[in-house]
Design a protein around this motif. Structure first.
Motif, PDB file in Angstrom:
ATOM      1  N   ILE A 135     -11.008  -5.659  -2.995  1.00 25.23           N
ATOM      2  CA  ILE A 135     -10.622  -5.953  -1.985  1.00 25.23           C
ATOM      3  C   ILE A 135      -9.556  -6.316  -1.473  1.00 25.23           C
ATOM      4  CG2 ILE A 135     -10.480  -7.425   0.295  1.00 25.23           C
ATOM      5  CD1 ILE A 135     -13.612  -8.141  -0.486  1.00 25.23           C
ATOM      6  N   ASP A 136      -8.911  -7.377  -2.498  1.00 25.85           N
ATOM      7  CA  ASP A 136      -7.409  -7.098  -3.234  1.00 25.85           C
ATOM      8  C   ASP A 136      -6.526  -5.540  -3.404  1.00 25.85           C
ATOM      9  OD1 ASP A 136      -7.393 -10.009  -2.643  1.00 25.85           O
ATOM     10  OD2 ASP A 136      -7.428 -10.154  -4.833  1.00 25.85           O
ATOM     11  N   ARG A 137      -7.553  -4.622  -4.140  1.00 25.02           N
ATOM     12  CA  ARG A 137      -6.663  -3.185  -4.464  1.00 25.02           C
ATOM     13  C   ARG A 137      -6.469  -2.755  -3.163  1.00 25.02           C
ATOM     14  NH1 ARG A 137     -10.456  -4.072  -8.240  1.00 25.02           N
ATOM     15  NH2 ARG A 137     -11.874  -2.976  -7.870  1.00 25.02           N
ATOM     16  N   HIS A 138      -7.415  -3.008  -2.045  1.00 25.95           N
ATOM     17  CA  HIS A 138      -7.663  -1.962  -0.904  1.00 25.95           C
ATOM     18  C   HIS A 138      -6.913  -2.597  -0.072  1.00 25.95           C
ATOM     19  CE1 HIS A 138      -8.555  -0.940   2.880  1.00 25.95           C
ATOM     20  NE2 HIS A 138      -8.754  -1.713   3.623  1.00 25.95           N
ATOM     21  N   PHE A 139      -6.204  -4.115   0.045  1.00 28.54           N
ATOM     22  CA  PHE A 139      -5.298  -4.474   0.790  1.00 28.54           C
ATOM     23  C   PHE A 139      -3.931  -3.640   0.178  1.00 28.54           C
ATOM     24  CE2 PHE A 139      -8.580  -6.679   3.016  1.00 28.54           C
ATOM     25  CZ  PHE A 139      -7.840  -6.556   4.393  1.00 28.54           C
ATOM     26  N   GLU A 140      -3.676  -3.766  -1.182  1.00 25.07           N
ATOM     27  CA  GLU A 140      -2.523  -3.582  -2.040  1.00 25.07           C
ATOM     28  C   GLU A 140      -1.637  -1.862  -2.139  1.00 25.07           C
ATOM     29  OE1 GLU A 140      -3.586  -4.764  -5.765  1.00 25.07           O
ATOM     30  OE2 GLU A 140      -3.256  -7.032  -5.468  1.00 25.07           O
ATOM     31  N   GLU A 141      -2.979  -1.318  -1.689  1.00 25.91           N
ATOM     32  CA  GLU A 141      -3.039   0.117  -1.385  1.00 25.91           C
ATOM     33  C   GLU A 141      -3.097   0.261   0.299  1.00 25.91           C
ATOM     34  OE1 GLU A 141      -6.393   1.508  -3.416  1.00 25.91           O
ATOM     35  OE2 GLU A 141      -6.083   1.191  -5.429  1.00 25.91           O
ATOM     36  N   THR A 142      -3.006  -0.217   0.839  1.00 27.81           N
ATOM     37  CA  THR A 142      -3.252   0.319   2.553  1.00 27.81           C
ATOM     38  C   THR A 142      -2.155  -0.463   2.612  1.00 27.81           C
ATOM     39  OG1 THR A 142      -4.380  -1.072   2.687  1.00 27.81           O
ATOM     40  CG2 THR A 142      -5.717   1.067   2.609  1.00 27.81           C
ATOM     41  N   THR A 143      -1.794  -1.251   2.927  1.00 29.72           N
ATOM     42  CA  THR A 143      -1.077  -2.086   3.856  1.00 29.72           C
ATOM     43  C   THR A 143       0.702  -2.246   3.386  1.00 29.72           C
ATOM     44  OG1 THR A 143      -0.618  -3.980   1.992  1.00 29.72           O
ATOM     45  CG2 THR A 143      -2.964  -4.300   3.416  1.00 29.72           C
ATOM     46  N   PRO A 144       1.123  -1.768   4.500  1.00 31.41           N
ATOM     47  CA  PRO A 144       2.648  -1.462   4.380  1.00 31.41           C
ATOM     48  C   PRO A 144       3.570  -1.962   3.509  1.00 31.41           C
ATOM     49  CG  PRO A 144       1.955  -1.525   6.989  1.00 31.41           C
ATOM     50  CD  PRO A 144       0.812  -1.962   5.992  1.00 31.41           C
ATOM     51  N   LEU A 145       3.184  -2.939   2.627  1.00 27.99           N
ATOM     52  CA  LEU A 145       3.933  -3.851   2.220  1.00 27.99           C
ATOM     53  C   LEU A 145       3.146  -3.798   0.773  1.00 27.99           C
ATOM     54  CD1 LEU A 145       5.277  -7.357   4.104  1.00 27.99           C
ATOM     55  CD2 LEU A 145       6.533  -5.128   3.320  1.00 27.99           C
ATOM     56  N   ARG A 146       2.162  -3.263   0.442  1.00 28.17           N
ATOM     57  CA  ARG A 146       0.973  -3.341  -0.425  1.00 28.17           C
ATOM     58  C   ARG A 146       1.392  -4.288  -1.265  1.00 28.17           C
ATOM     59  NH1 ARG A 146       1.122   1.127   1.619  1.00 28.17           N
ATOM     60  NH2 ARG A 146       1.086   3.006   0.969  1.00 28.17           N
ATOM     61  N   ARG A 147       0.435  -5.172  -0.558  1.00 32.94           N
ATOM     62  CA  ARG A 147       0.529  -6.921  -1.403  1.00 32.94           C
ATOM     63  C   ARG A 147      -1.122  -7.412  -0.459  1.00 32.94           C
ATOM     64  NH1 ARG A 147       2.662 -11.122  -0.731  1.00 32.94           N
ATOM     65  NH2 ARG A 147       2.681 -11.831  -2.676  1.00 32.94           N
ATOM     66  N   ALA A 148      -2.046  -7.921  -1.200  1.00 29.65           N
ATOM     67  CA  ALA A 148      -2.747  -8.881  -0.954  1.00 29.65           C
ATOM     68  C   ALA A 148      -2.543  -9.806  -0.848  1.00 29.65           C
ATOM     69  CB  ALA A 148      -3.998  -8.247  -1.828  1.00 29.65           C
ATOM     70  N   GLY A 149      -2.502  -9.856   0.330  1.00 28.15           N
ATOM     71  CA  GLY A 149      -2.341 -12.100   0.831  1.00 28.15           C
ATOM     72  C   GLY A 149      -2.369 -12.712  -0.097  1.00 28.15           C
ATOM     73  N   THR A 150      -1.982 -14.103  -0.461  1.00 31.44           N
ATOM     74  CA  THR A 150      -2.244 -14.880  -1.247  1.00 31.44           C
ATOM     75  C   THR A 150      -2.214 -16.731  -0.031  1.00 31.44           C
ATOM     76  OG1 THR A 150       0.020 -15.406  -2.098  1.00 31.44           O
ATOM     77  CG2 THR A 150      -1.337 -14.330  -3.605  1.00 31.44           C
ATOM     78  N   ALA A 151      -3.227 -17.556  -0.876  1.00 28.27           N
ATOM     79  CA  ALA A 151      -2.245 -18.986   0.201  1.00 28.27           C
ATOM     80  C   ALA A 151      -1.292 -19.248  -0.013  1.00 28.27           C
ATOM     81  CB  ALA A 151      -3.080 -19.946  -0.998  1.00 28.27           C
ATOM     82  N   GLU A 152      -0.032 -18.647  -0.876  1.00 28.39           N
ATOM     83  CA  GLU A 152       1.148 -19.451  -0.931  1.00 28.39           C
ATOM     84  C   GLU A 152       1.671 -18.575  -0.031  1.00 28.39           C
ATOM     85  OE1 GLU A 152      -0.800 -20.796  -4.407  1.00 28.39           O
ATOM     86  OE2 GLU A 152      -0.697 -19.290  -3.204  1.00 28.39           O
ATOM     87  N   ASP A 153       1.315 -17.633  -0.143  1.00 33.48           N
ATOM     88  CA  ASP A 153       2.342 -16.455   1.345  1.00 33.48           C
ATOM     89  C   ASP A 153       2.360 -17.093   2.738  1.00 33.48           C
ATOM     90  OD1 ASP A 153       2.985 -14.639  -0.358  1.00 33.48           O
ATOM     91  OD2 ASP A 153       0.981 -13.434   0.174  1.00 33.48           O
ATOM     92  N   ILE A 154       1.294 -17.752   2.665  1.00 37.39           N
ATOM     93  CA  ILE A 154       0.580 -18.472   4.283  1.00 37.39           C
ATOM     94  C   ILE A 154       1.464 -19.872   4.534  1.00 37.39           C
ATOM     95  CG2 ILE A 154      -0.621 -18.890   6.083  1.00 37.39           C
ATOM     96  CD1 ILE A 154      -0.698 -16.422   5.380  1.00 37.39           C
ATOM     97  N   ALA A 155       1.405 -20.457   3.214  1.00 38.02           N
ATOM     98  CA  ALA A 155       2.352 -21.663   3.098  1.00 38.02           C
ATOM     99  C   ALA A 155       3.044 -21.402   3.207  1.00 38.02           C
ATOM    100  CB  ALA A 155       1.718 -22.968   2.073  1.00 38.02           C
ATOM    101  N   ASP A 156       4.028 -20.592   2.586  1.00 35.25           N
ATOM    102  CA  ASP A 156       4.881 -20.364   2.877  1.00 35.25           C
ATOM    103  C   ASP A 156       6.262 -20.315   4.456  1.00 35.25           C
ATOM    104  OD1 ASP A 156       5.697 -20.989   0.262  1.00 35.25           O
ATOM    105  OD2 ASP A 156       6.159 -18.859  -0.324  1.00 35.25           O
ATOM    106  N   MET A 157       5.281 -19.697   4.716  1.00 34.29           N
ATOM    107  CA  MET A 157       5.278 -19.272   6.449  1.00 34.29           C
ATOM    108  C   MET A 157       5.007 -21.203   7.362  1.00 34.29           C
ATOM    109  SD  MET A 157       6.590 -16.812   7.004  1.00 34.29           S
ATOM    110  CE  MET A 157       7.197 -16.560   8.602  1.00 34.29           C
TER     111      MET A 157
END
Length: 266
Positions: free
Chosen positions: A206-228
């Motif tokens: 699933i990580d690879r899917h989002f790394e390959e398909t999202t515009p930012l080429r990233r799979a989200g992390t818990a820290e990404d959300i906490a930082d927002m």
């Protein structure tokens, strides 16, 4: 600065022992605030996190789906005498194909709503008097991109997150000007929850899917959300209430395609 704002403040993070909750607890404590770490069954993880943070944190067991919101508010007030911030992160789901209308029962809906919606409401009701007495407070409800686009693990989950989003708007109006209420809507976040449910190999796929398909080429992390979440709590958003921020590496820009590929683990 954020560090100046959080010094001397008290925050409650529901579902705070792991995943997005734990990352948020760490981020808040690192900026100087005292934090109540809420958990239901993961006592070991909550105690480990409390020990990691030290005297700025306490771990409190309370089941919001069983009407125990006051337990958390009282723990914060007994320990520190105030409540300044609330992150409504606790939530649950049931997995069911959206096209199978027999996959969910009324009890499934009620079980999910009891925590995701009613529990969040009761938590806000429990902390509001302290915030109003001090003249300020900030609440962040953790919803999901499911609330905006009707995707996700089940119709019941998406509907509950939609209800939480609507409640954000209603209470932002009702609790102003003392209390600001905003929401954050994560997309896929690759926490240990996915590993525990699906296994490491499936989670990495699933990580690879989002790394390959999202515009930012990233799979989200818990820290990404906490930082927002942090700027929604501090003075950076002092002129902002009743808003929902989608944080999903841009995957919502092609949500129809993602759904067709069966990637609904949001």
């Amino acid at each position: 600065m954020a560090g100046d704002f959080f010094e001397g403040k008290v925050a409650i993070v529901t579902g705070g022992s792991q995943g997005i909750g734990a990352a948020t607890v760490r981020a808040i404590a690192a900026r100087g605030a005292q934090v109540v770490i809420n958990y239901v069954s993961s006592a070991d993880l909550a105690e480990e996190l409390r020990d990691e943070i030290g005297e700025k944190a306490i771990a409190v067991q309370a089941d919001l789906s069983a009407g125990e919101a006051n337990t958390l508010a009282e723990a914060a007030l007994d320990k520190w005498g105030r409540i300044d911030c609330l992150v409504n992160n606790a939530g649950k789901t049931a997995f069911a194909n959206h096209e199978d209308l027999d996959a969910l029962s009324a009890d499934d809906f009620l079980d999910i709503y009891r925590l995701n919606v009613v529990g969040a409401y009761e938590m806000i009701r429990a902390v509001a008097p302290s915030m109003q007495a001090s003249g300020s407070g900030a609440i962040v409800n953790v919803t999901s991109v499911a609330a905006h686009y009707g995707i996700g693990s089940s119709v019941a989950y998406a509907a509950s997150k939609g209800a939480l989003l609507t409640m954000t708007y209603s209470l932002a109006r009702a609790l102003a000007p003392e209390i600001r209420v905003n929401a954050i809507s994560p997309g896929y976040v690759g926490t240990g929850w996915f590993t525990n449910r699906l296994g490491e190999e499936a989670k990495l796929a699933i990580d690879r899917h989002f790394e390959e398909t999202t515009p930012l080429r990233r799979a989200g992390t818990a820290e990404d959300i906490a930082d927002m979440i942090i700027p929604l709590l501090d003075d950076a958003s002092r002129h902002m209430t009743g808003q929902a921020i989608v944080v999903d590496a841009g995957s919502h820009l092609d949500v129809g395609s993602s759904r067709r590929k069966g990637k609904e683990e949001l």
